[in-house]
Write an enzyme that holds these catalytic residues in place. Structure first.
Site, PDB file in Angstrom:
ATOM      1  N   ASP A  12     -79.133 -11.803 -21.470  1.00  0.00           N
ATOM      2  CA  ASP A  12     -80.356 -12.474 -21.393  1.00  0.00           C
ATOM      3  C   ASP A  12     -81.542 -11.337 -20.963  1.00  0.00           C
ATOM      4  O   ASP A  12     -82.301 -11.479 -20.144  1.00  0.00           O
ATOM      5  CB  ASP A  12     -80.380 -13.579 -20.123  1.00  0.00           C
ATOM      6  CG  ASP A  12     -81.727 -14.456 -20.105  1.00  0.00           C
ATOM      7  OD1 ASP A  12     -82.252 -14.700 -21.341  1.00  0.00           O
ATOM      8  OD2 ASP A  12     -82.073 -14.874 -19.010  1.00  0.00           O
ATOM      9  N   ASN A  20     -90.586 -15.185 -26.903  1.00  0.00           N
ATOM     10  CA  ASN A  20     -91.573 -14.940 -25.836  1.00  0.00           C
ATOM     11  C   ASN A  20     -92.356 -13.675 -26.092  1.00  0.00           C
ATOM     12  O   ASN A  20     -92.416 -12.686 -25.502  1.00  0.00           O
ATOM     13  CB  ASN A  20     -90.888 -14.951 -24.354  1.00  0.00           C
ATOM     14  CG  ASN A  20     -90.015 -13.869 -24.267  1.00  0.00           C
ATOM     15  OD1 ASN A  20     -89.417 -13.378 -25.188  1.00  0.00           O
ATOM     16  ND2 ASN A  20     -89.613 -13.390 -22.989  1.00  0.00           N
ATOM     17  N   ASN A  54     -84.345 -16.525 -13.989  1.00  0.00           N
ATOM     18  CA  ASN A  54     -84.599 -17.827 -14.331  1.00  0.00           C
ATOM     19  C   ASN A  54     -83.488 -18.268 -15.398  1.00  0.00           C
ATOM     20  O   ASN A  54     -83.571 -17.546 -16.490  1.00  0.00           O
ATOM     21  CB  ASN A  54     -86.072 -17.843 -14.944  1.00  0.00           C
ATOM     22  CG  ASN A  54     -86.420 -19.309 -15.162  1.00  0.00           C
ATOM     23  OD1 ASN A  54     -85.984 -20.385 -14.489  1.00  0.00           O
ATOM     24  ND2 ASN A  54     -87.377 -19.823 -15.827  1.00  0.00           N
ATOM     25  N   LEU A 106     -87.709  -8.378 -26.398  1.00  0.00           N
ATOM     26  CA  LEU A 106     -88.213  -7.108 -26.439  1.00  0.00           C
ATOM     27  C   LEU A 106     -89.801  -7.057 -26.439  1.00  0.00           C
ATOM     28  O   LEU A 106     -90.186  -5.719 -26.208  1.00  0.00           O
ATOM     29  CB  LEU A 106     -87.818  -6.727 -27.961  1.00  0.00           C
ATOM     30  CG  LEU A 106     -86.168  -6.835 -28.077  1.00  0.00           C
ATOM     31  CD1 LEU A 106     -85.964  -6.118 -29.607  1.00  0.00           C
ATOM     32  CD2 LEU A 106     -85.548  -5.745 -27.105  1.00  0.00           C
TER      33      LEU A 106
END
Length: 418
Positions: A306, A96, A279, A65
């Site tokens: 994802d 991340n 990815n 997010l």
């Protein structure tokens, strides 16, 4: 407060009402009555929708997010609202962020920020400090604060011994370790699946071998250490075969697949549209068919969006320079519902991933907590930019036909509808 769902087909194999059409009365956040007909009253909030289907609340095992640090991509508040309107009553938040979620205080921050949302947030904390793959983070402390698993999002653990130690250490508190399936040395500077299309288009290829070598290594380590391993977003037929064999040997390994890998192939790259830069990369039609079969046979345990919002400055650039990642919450159901039956996909959104990550599944039975997803599985829709609820717009399903429509959720005492 009471909410009455009229003529809802219940899709829940764990419920005695499975595939029955019922009226459902929710009072104070609980399923008070499930009957053929319930008389409406003035103080009820009525929900009467075309071809309404109801399942246990969906859980997405891989959502990014942005906040903290990348709020221009997506804030926690808006992202959780998007998740709710996309049918998800719980999400696993990837680490991340900036700073990376690699400490007890980081875990507590995101949980606290999300506590009043209809969709519940469960952090996946970083496996290594700052996700640099050098030193292991404080896994036990983070689990005690609410982290449900540990993994460096979209970054492989290159140090074999570090992965071995993590698998051994996590067993002390029944921790779940994630390992991203990519060998960077083999992948090199590749940006697309190595094959006919990458050759035709002049794009540096990422061999499927990069995924296979990493999965093979992790499975060898798991056989040595024991413990629990989850491999997120596999993308090839060979990966399916490797994990199937490991499961047959009794290893505690699970895996997920991204919705876009179940539907799209690297044929999409011919327009050099960076919305298709993912990815792992989009693979071949043979891989897509193998992944779909693996969902149907139970080799693949869960399906994830994802969801990874990327701002326009980092996405709408030359294909080779664009960041990997797509938004997927809004399209996850419509995409996979076009290639799988409800009986195959709903468990991959509910009971299976919840069991892996230790999240309670609230069966649709009277007196249970109301944690529901509302949807119409048969309506065909055409996904346009106007349908994007996320702050970032990097969807690979723009202007594509999807099957099914998500109405919303009832979760955490809240009714959220589109």
């Amino acid at each position: 407060m009471s909410t009455l769902l009229k003529n809802a087909v219940i899709v829940d194999t764990t419920s005695s009402y499975h595939l029955q059409k019922k009226d459902i009365l929710i009072t104070d956040g609980k399923l008070e009555k499930i009957e053929d007909f319930i008389q409406e009253k003035d103080h009820y909030t009525m929900v009467s929708l075309e071809n309404l289907h109801v399942s246990c609340g969906w859980f997405d095992t891989s959502v990014s997010l942005g906040e903290p640090g990348f709020e221009e991509r997506e804030t926690l508040k808006n992202g959780l609202q998007v998740a709710a309107k996309s049918g998800f009553t719980a999400i696993a938040l990837n680490a991340n962020t900036n700073p990376i979620i690699d400490s007890k205080s980081d875990v507590e921050y995101v949980i606290h920020k999300a506590q009043h949302s209809a969709t519940k947030l469960h952090p996946i904390a970083a496996l290594t400090q700052k996700s640099k793959g050098i030193e292991m983070a404080e896994l036990y402390d983070m689990q005690q604060s609410g982290a449900i698993a540990f993994g460096d999002y979209n970054k492989p653990i290159e140090n074999d011994n570090l992965m071995k130690v993590a698998l051994l250490y996590a067993q002390n508190f029944d921790g779940l370790v994630l390992s991203f399936p990519k060998n960077n040395a083999i992948a090199g500077e590749g940006i697309a699946n190595e094959g006919i299309n990458s050759t035709k288009l002049g794009l540096k290829g990422i061999p499927a071998l990069a995924e296979h070598i990493q999965i093979s290594r992790d499975l060898f380590l798991l056989a040595y250490t024991g413990g629990k391993l989850h491999i997120p977003t596999i993308s090839t037929a060979k990966s399916v075969a490797l994990i199937k064999e490991a499961k047959q040997k009794g290893l505690k390994v699970t895996c997920s697949v991204a919705a876009h890998h179940l539907v799209l192939t690297d044929d999409e790259l011919h327009g050099f549209d960076s919305n298709f830069k993912t990815n792992p990369p989009l693979r071949t039609q043979q891989d897509v068919k193998a992944l779909q079969k693996a969902v149907k046979t139970g080799v693949i345990d869960s399906i994830t969006s994802d969801h990874n919002p990327i701002d326009v400055e980092d996405k709408k650039v030359e294909f080779s320079q664009a960041l990997d990642g797509v938004i997927g919450l809004e399209t996850a159901f419509g995409a996979v519902n076009s290639v799988l039956d409800l009986s195959e996909l709903i468990p991959c959104f509910t009971t299976k991933p919840k069991a892996i990550f230790g999240i309670e599944n609230h069966t649709i039975q009277e007196n249970n907590l109301a944690d529901l997803t509302l949807f119409n599985p048969s309506e065909n829709t055409f996904f346009t930019k106007d349908d994007i609820l996320s702050t970032s717009k990097n969807s690979p399903f723009l202007n594509k036909k999807l099957k099914g429509k998500v109405y919303g959720v009832f979760a955490n005492h809240q009714l959220i509808l589109n």
